[in-house]
Design an enzyme around this catalytic site. Sequence first.
Site, mmCIF file in Angstrom:
data_model
loop_
_atom_site.group_PDB
_atom_site.id
_atom_site.type_symbol
_atom_site.label_atom_id
_atom_site.label_comp_id
_atom_site.label_asym_id
_atom_site.label_seq_id
_atom_site.Cartn_x
_atom_site.Cartn_y
_atom_site.Cartn_z
ATOM 1 N N ASN A 1 22.985 46.138 -3.712
ATOM 2 C CA ASN A 1 22.209 47.169 -4.398
ATOM 3 C C ASN A 1 22.342 48.515 -3.706
ATOM 4 O O ASN A 1 22.516 48.580 -2.487
ATOM 5 C CB ASN A 1 20.726 46.783 -4.397
ATOM 6 N N GLY B 1 29.549 47.496 -0.289
ATOM 7 C CA GLY B 1 28.272 47.929 0.272
ATOM 8 C C GLY B 1 27.457 48.808 -0.671
ATOM 9 O O GLY B 1 27.931 49.231 -1.734
ATOM 10 N N HIS B 2 26.255 49.149 -0.236
ATOM 11 C CA HIS B 2 25.293 49.891 -1.050
ATOM 12 C C HIS B 2 25.772 51.310 -1.332
ATOM 13 O O HIS B 2 26.394 51.950 -0.505
ATOM 14 C CB HIS B 2 23.937 49.917 -0.365
ATOM 15 N N ASN B 3 25.482 51.755 -2.537
ATOM 16 C CA ASN B 3 25.769 53.131 -3.000
ATOM 17 C C ASN B 3 27.241 53.377 -3.322
ATOM 18 O O ASN B 3 27.578 54.452 -3.847
ATOM 19 C CB ASN B 3 25.355 54.202 -1.979
ATOM 20 N N SER C 1 28.269 53.789 0.554
ATOM 21 C CA SER C 1 28.485 55.189 0.147
ATOM 22 C C SER C 1 29.954 55.599 0.133
ATOM 23 O O SER C 1 30.287 56.751 0.404
ATOM 24 C CB SER C 1 27.697 56.137 1.055
#
Lengths: 357, 357, 357
Positions: free
Chosen positions: B236, B257-259, B277
């Site tokens: 998420n 990974g996230h973002n 990111s």
Amino acid sequence: MFTVREIATSLQAEAEGDLDLTVLRAAEPQDAGPDDLAMAMAPKYAESLDEGSARVGLVWEGADWQAMGLQAAIFAPRPRLAMGGITRLLDPGQGFGPGVHPSAVIDPEAELGDGVCVGPLAVIAAGARIGAGSVIGPQCYIGADVTLGRDAQLREGVSIGARATIGDRFRAQPGARVGGDGFSYVTPEVSGVETARKTMGDQGETKAQSWLRIHSLGAVDIGDDVELGSNCTIDNGTIRNTVIGSGSKLDNLVHVGHNTRVGKDCLLCGQTGISGSVDIGNNVVLGGQTGVADNIFIGDGVIAGGGTKILSNVPAGRVVMGYPAVKMETHTEMYKGQRRLGRLMRDIEALKKAVFK
Amino acid sequence: MFTVREIATSLQAEAEGDLDLTVLRAAEPQDAGPDDLAMAMAPKYAESLDEGSARVGLVWEGADWQAMGLQAAIFAPRPRLAMGGITRLLDPGQGFGPGVHPSAVIDPEAELGDGVCVGPLAVIAAGARIGAGSVIGPQCYIGADVTLGRDAQLREGVSIGARATIGDRFRAQPGARVGGDGFSYVTPEVSGVETARKTMGDQGETKAQSWLRIHSLGAVDIGDDVELGSNCTIDNGTIRNTVIGSGSKLDNLVHVGHNTRVGKDCLLCGQTGISGSVDIGNNVVLGGQTGVADNIFIGDGVIAGGGTKILSNVPAGRVVMGYPAVKMETHTEMYKGQRRLGRLMRDIEALKKAVFK
Amino acid sequence: MFTVREIATSLQAEAEGDLDLTVLRAAEPQDAGPDDLAMAMAPKYAESLDEGSARVGLVWEGADWQAMGLQAAIFAPRPRLAMGGITRLLDPGQGFGPGVHPSAVIDPEAELGDGVCVGPLAVIAAGARIGAGSVIGPQCYIGADVTLGRDAQLREGVSIGARATIGDRFRAQPGARVGGDGFSYVTPEVSGVETARKTMGDQGETKAQSWLRIHSLGAVDIGDDVELGSNCTIDNGTIRNTVIGSGSKLDNLVHVGHNTRVGKDCLLCGQTGISGSVDIGNNVVLGGQTGVADNIFIGDGVIAGGGTKILSNVPAGRVVMGYPAVKMETHTEMYKGQRRLGRLMRDIEALKKAVFK
């Protein structure tokens, strides 16, 4: 729904403007509507506030929030720290219902503390003890004689093997696996691997042999406040237990081998792999896809860059990188040297011509 | 059972010989019996036809199929493309039955489209919406408020966390995990990692601190025609959602990974790990075990060889390799230079003797 | 509870002292109480006997056990081999109950041999055949038409896709996945990857294309005595089957791609990834995080150090390391050369000054 005042109080942060305004969610500045708290914690993010319609922002210390068009602002001296508080406050959770779902299979000899929640189709085996307030997600498996502390949060599909001991506030993401058997085998006679390790590369006469299993009699010991990522795996110890110290966080697809001891407050990033019988100190940070060979010692506070392969002991406080791992500054020098190799070779050819001709 | 004519029509391919012959399965030439379609798409494979007893072959353009002993042939100008068509036609599937298995646990507030199939012991939470024709495999978990498009194919043990949004024709292999929490933590004061990143290797005074959690308020957005491999994991986002663009395919044990935003029509091969990111363009191909550091930008059409560790931005169209990643041709040069290092050192010794003595 | 005599007999080992003493568990010397068998198989471990209170020890050949304060001793000429026997004898297991749990969902067309045990919430599909004495753990999934041999031990959450064939004494750790679809796609026209492979780095005009799926018609064939680690993944073949030879052991999070053949008695350590269509001989040992590119041949008895990326064929008996993989001794030389690069560059500068000025 929270007022600006409530959020500021929760963060122990300063706030200015209309402190009675309310927000429902956090949002990036460009996406933020009138009910959102815009995450505008640096000038580069604040520039996008015009694209959205936020009324309230989380901003940096000393920011001119009125000039940004905001009606209220909360000040975050350390933005990522404020993110911790804000996201905890606004986390909507997974919606796992309260109570024990009737489809869960719970052995009569398991003990559940007060307020334990068990999701649909979870299994809890005999002798397991679950601390008060813990949430066992859908389709989880808690093995025989497992001890799990208070306020655990297990997402869907987590499994914990027999006899693991886990502290309070444990969090595990989907598919995390605790307590698989260690990967430990032996050949009847000395193997090529044993010989190659001694000779640094010569396995001598390669004799074909089969592998005999060394069973795992140990289990896994996990401290308080430990978090495990999705599909990560921690193996049982052979004689003693594998240990994860309090406060350590393991990312997705991380592997920790049998007998290994990870200290306190470590961060093992995505797909890091730790072999068996490794000894890792406290406050160690291993970047993504780090690998650690077996029987290695890593001191307190060591930091490894992403992709590092640690093949020998690392003293406390060192920052390392590379394959094999060397000090970060050595790695930078080696890399620069490699980039110049073409020019070096041309220089040497010129020198040879000049000197030997 | 298909006739040669039916297969040729389905592939929009030319065929010759007895077009009414039928086949049941595809097989490699040496294993092919009289009811099999022999995959003899290049001369080196056709040589093995003698070891089997195929009557029908998928052959290259212009192949002399009669001399190979075949009674019919289908011509594949682009063999791997023909493989796509043939294997789709002949795929026997997993045999997941039709309808909703009585052991599945489906919240009354979930919505299932027409013809949705739900396997035994699957769980579908409140607010989830499953598009028409989708197959939810045995022991899958679909979280609260998930939106899943039409004609999805979820194998056994797949889990989708709350609030994920997924397009049409989604495929997920066993144990794929969508929507775990992002791996995001912060120390109360500046950490050794933050300092080491700024100084490129010196973490200054290492102070022991614990990690505070940054919760994931975002979810995962997945486009149309996306496929996820076995046990792969997508986290998420923190504030915004993690995004996987339409047409992208992720192999087994891949971590996102996230973002992070993955563009359209990307291929992320086995065990590739993308940090948080990261911004990845369209039509990017990352070889097996590629790693990408956080906050990196990767342009459209980038190709990375297996094992590449991407630690800085990569412009569109570049082919990279190595640790750290460099242009493929630079990598080849650096490698050649390294192989010659021993000779270089001897040359320099000879030069030093000649010049300084 | 076993007597010293029983253990020695089981190990076919010599023993001295009070052979009627009994032990319940194995323990490391410092942790060993009076009912434990102390693992004191080398002098460095024996030193810690004083910290515990063991009466019985497993010791090296010729050890002076009486001087160590023991009342009985078992002699282990090859300590790790003795560990195999001891741990098998003392393994407490996972406590999976006997019989078929009523919550398991077993298709009436599945066949279970004598004494098969099926855990809670496991699913066994139509046409599956499970050999006598096998244990199917909680929440496992056995797909349609799977053949599984005798005496298998499947931990919780293991899944086996349709049509897999598995020999006797198979062991799989939690979350292991057999039979996901292979990762195989094709673009309608020649892709940048195909061009870059031919040109060694130049993909020419990058044209954006979508990926078409090549379905997996093959399955997975696994021999006898194979073991799979937690969350490891083995994919189906495209036309032929993916093959894992008898006696091979795969560690946690290992990935084996479609069509690959792994020989007999191989050891694939943690997070190793094998691409598609790889051919691996017998008695091969691949260290943790090894990667193997597609269509590679690896001969019998090859050993790869941890983190090795194998990008070209490796002949039988070779010991390799590095990225890309080279002979271990070449790797050591290259590494030494790199460490000396700074000095080399200074030498060359000095030579240039002396020669050209």
